[in-house]
Design a protein around this motif. Sequence first.
Motif, PDB file in Angstrom:
ATOM      1  N   MET A  73       1.162  -0.920  -0.407  1.00 46.20           N
ATOM      2  CA  MET A  73       0.020  -0.098  -0.342  1.00 46.20           C
ATOM      3  C   MET A  73       1.091   1.339  -0.192  1.00 46.20           C
ATOM      4  SD  MET A  73      -2.957   0.605   2.604  1.00 46.20           S
ATOM      5  CE  MET A  73      -3.506  -0.332   2.376  1.00 46.20           C
ATOM      6  N   SER A  74       2.054   1.772   0.621  1.00 51.75           N
ATOM      7  CA  SER A  74       2.782   2.583   1.417  1.00 51.75           C
ATOM      8  C   SER A  74       3.683   2.612  -0.184  1.00 51.75           C
ATOM      9  CB  SER A  74       3.739   2.187   2.010  1.00 51.75           C
ATOM     10  OG  SER A  74       4.483   0.903   1.566  1.00 51.75           O
ATOM     11  N   SER A  75       3.529   1.451  -1.581  1.00 51.11           N
ATOM     12  CA  SER A  75       4.152   1.980  -2.695  1.00 51.11           C
ATOM     13  C   SER A  75       3.446   2.880  -3.687  1.00 51.11           C
ATOM     14  CB  SER A  75       4.779   0.678  -2.882  1.00 51.11           C
ATOM     15  OG  SER A  75       3.670  -0.134  -3.561  1.00 51.11           O
ATOM     16  N   ILE A  76       2.002   2.879  -3.623  1.00 52.97           N
ATOM     17  CA  ILE A  76       1.061   3.253  -4.242  1.00 52.97           C
ATOM     18  C   ILE A  76       1.521   4.849  -4.961  1.00 52.97           C
ATOM     19  CG2 ILE A  76      -1.379   4.215  -5.208  1.00 52.97           C
ATOM     20  CD1 ILE A  76      -2.696   1.751  -3.424  1.00 52.97           C
ATOM     21  N   LYS A  77       2.093   4.944  -6.281  1.00 55.22           N
ATOM     22  CA  LYS A  77       2.235   6.521  -6.606  1.00 55.22           C
ATOM     23  C   LYS A  77       1.183   7.513  -6.812  1.00 55.22           C
ATOM     24  CE  LYS A  77       6.682   5.406  -6.153  1.00 55.22           C
ATOM     25  NZ  LYS A  77       7.338   5.543  -4.614  1.00 55.22           N
ATOM     26  N   ALA A  78       1.758   8.671  -7.049  1.00 52.95           N
ATOM     27  CA  ALA A  78       0.642   9.459  -7.442  1.00 52.95           C
ATOM     28  C   ALA A  78      -0.330   8.981  -8.895  1.00 52.95           C
ATOM     29  CB  ALA A  78       0.913  10.937  -7.235  1.00 52.95           C
ATOM     30  N   HIS A  79       0.971   7.915  -9.683  1.00 50.94           N
ATOM     31  CA  HIS A  79       0.236   8.304 -11.271  1.00 50.94           C
ATOM     32  C   HIS A  79      -0.507   6.856 -11.374  1.00 50.94           C
ATOM     33  CE1 HIS A  79       4.312   6.246 -11.216  1.00 50.94           C
ATOM     34  NE2 HIS A  79       3.742   5.280 -11.776  1.00 50.94           N
ATOM     35  N   GLN A  80      -0.173   6.047  -9.771  1.00 47.91           N
ATOM     36  CA  GLN A  80      -1.216   4.947  -9.936  1.00 47.91           C
ATOM     37  C   GLN A  80      -2.637   5.652  -9.128  1.00 47.91           C
ATOM     38  OE1 GLN A  80       1.943   3.357  -8.058  1.00 47.91           O
ATOM     39  NE2 GLN A  80       1.908   2.154  -9.475  1.00 47.91           N
ATOM     40  N   ALA A  81      -2.478   6.029  -8.161  1.00 47.13           N
ATOM     41  CA  ALA A  81      -3.930   6.265  -7.490  1.00 47.13           C
ATOM     42  C   ALA A  81      -4.338   7.199  -8.479  1.00 47.13           C
ATOM     43  CB  ALA A  81      -2.670   6.997  -5.814  1.00 47.13           C
ATOM     44  N   CYS A  82      -4.700   8.105  -8.854  1.00 47.50           N
ATOM     45  CA  CYS A  82      -5.437   8.879  -9.857  1.00 47.50           C
ATOM     46  C   CYS A  82      -5.879   7.835 -10.643  1.00 47.50           C
ATOM     47  CB  CYS A  82      -4.546   9.544 -11.085  1.00 47.50           C
ATOM     48  SG  CYS A  82      -5.419  10.937 -12.212  1.00 47.50           S
ATOM     49  N   PRO A  83      -6.237   7.020 -11.122  1.00 48.82           N
ATOM     50  CA  PRO A  83      -6.798   6.254 -12.219  1.00 48.82           C
ATOM     51  C   PRO A  83      -8.230   5.546 -11.118  1.00 48.82           C
ATOM     52  CG  PRO A  83      -5.216   5.735 -13.370  1.00 48.82           C
ATOM     53  CD  PRO A  83      -4.832   6.443 -11.196  1.00 48.82           C
ATOM     54  N   ILE A  84      -7.463   5.769  -9.789  1.00 51.43           N
ATOM     55  CA  ILE A  84      -8.199   4.585  -8.842  1.00 51.43           C
ATOM     56  C   ILE A  84      -9.470   5.771  -8.329  1.00 51.43           C
ATOM     57  CG2 ILE A  84      -8.270   3.411  -6.621  1.00 51.43           C
ATOM     58  CD1 ILE A  84      -5.346   2.466  -6.984  1.00 51.43           C
ATOM     59  N   GLU A  85      -8.836   7.284  -8.170  1.00 58.10           N
ATOM     60  CA  GLU A  85     -10.094   7.922  -7.954  1.00 58.10           C
ATOM     61  C   GLU A  85     -10.875   8.456  -9.086  1.00 58.10           C
ATOM     62  OE1 GLU A  85     -10.294  12.982  -6.219  1.00 58.10           O
ATOM     63  OE2 GLU A  85      -7.779  11.969  -6.639  1.00 58.10           O
ATOM     64  N   SER A  86     -10.007   8.553 -10.043  1.00 55.15           N
ATOM     65  CA  SER A  86     -11.348   8.725 -11.593  1.00 55.15           C
ATOM     66  C   SER A  86     -12.803   8.123 -11.314  1.00 55.15           C
ATOM     67  CB  SER A  86     -10.199   8.636 -12.926  1.00 55.15           C
ATOM     68  OG  SER A  86      -9.952   7.006 -12.575  1.00 55.15           O
ATOM     69  N   ALA A  87     -11.988   6.472 -10.806  1.00 50.50           N
ATOM     70  CA  ALA A  87     -13.488   5.650 -11.500  1.00 50.50           C
ATOM     71  C   ALA A  87     -13.690   5.290  -9.579  1.00 50.50           C
ATOM     72  CB  ALA A  87     -12.935   3.938 -11.030  1.00 50.50           C
ATOM     73  N   ALA A  88     -13.675   6.150  -8.669  1.00 51.23           N
ATOM     74  CA  ALA A  88     -14.036   6.451  -7.349  1.00 51.23           C
ATOM     75  C   ALA A  88     -15.010   7.786  -7.757  1.00 51.23           C
ATOM     76  CB  ALA A  88     -13.583   6.649  -6.555  1.00 51.23           C
ATOM     77  N   LEU A  89     -14.652   8.660  -8.329  1.00 55.60           N
ATOM     78  CA  LEU A  89     -15.112   9.763  -8.646  1.00 55.60           C
ATOM     79  C   LEU A  89     -16.590   9.807  -9.305  1.00 55.60           C
ATOM     80  CD1 LEU A  89     -15.104  12.704  -8.184  1.00 55.60           C
ATOM     81  CD2 LEU A  89     -13.646  12.869 -10.197  1.00 55.60           C
ATOM     82  N   HIS A  90     -15.977   9.218 -10.940  1.00 59.31           N
ATOM     83  CA  HIS A  90     -17.359   9.395 -11.899  1.00 59.31           C
ATOM     84  C   HIS A  90     -17.854   8.118 -11.570  1.00 59.31           C
ATOM     85  CE1 HIS A  90     -15.479  12.252 -14.504  1.00 59.31           C
ATOM     86  NE2 HIS A  90     -13.925  11.653 -14.814  1.00 59.31           N
TER      87      HIS A  90
END
Length: 273
Positions: free
Chosen positions: A1-18
Amino acid sequence: MSSIKAHQACPIESAALHNPNFQVFLLFACPTHRNKSMPIIDALLSYKNVHFRSLNLDRYAQGTPIADWLKKGDLFKSRYLMFHLSDLLRLLTLYRFGGVYLDMDVLQLQSLEDEPLNYAGAERADSIGNSVISLEPNGFGHQLGELFLQDFHVNYNGDAWAHNGPMGLVRVMSEICGTNNVTLMVNNRQRCQGFKVFDVNAFYEVPWPQWPLFFNAESSNETLARTKNSRMVHIWNHIVTKWPLKTDSKSPYMHWAGQHCPRVVAATGRLFY
């Protein structure tokens, strides 16, 4: 979990947001831990529909068509183990639960909530990508999930990178649709028993050889116009080396990030890794 970078997290947020009415699960095939505040993780978990889960592969495969084959150990002799393990885990998940599978480098630009399940997208005129796959949890979708798993172990090749992933989808869908012509699959959903193959523009408008376009501010307008009707963009993280980006960059990527993963952007500060 600690290795998640911003460019990996961004798609996750986009899925949750939309897709606020969908539950977004991030699956780890290894133990996870968190012993301090992590701004990017906190940003993701600020969405009530984001969940982290750790799984054990042997237990996860129990009761599925691939359980006995997995015990033989052929998978772990693969030259491309992480890729082939990922290819298998997405199929297992869809077989067990149905829903929508997304790679961690697929940035969502539109909601999928109104799209009926059972779909994937053409990556090229002769290929179906496996970075976005949707199956119903029962009925025809579940039958397809079983066929995908059967094909995985019957045709498994540990020495070929794409053989067990995108090519597996093409093999199964060629049987279902009565043709190996992906263009015909795209143009006539009924020939594939209702399974929808989106055209290239939907998920893969910018193919991997053109990935620098995501970071080129000079051609940003052209890239954004080209993808204006796309539902997602595949960023090809296994190739991309342009990190970090300045968060005020005029590149297409940061344009999308500001709109589709604003909390992750805010958590990164000045540089987006």
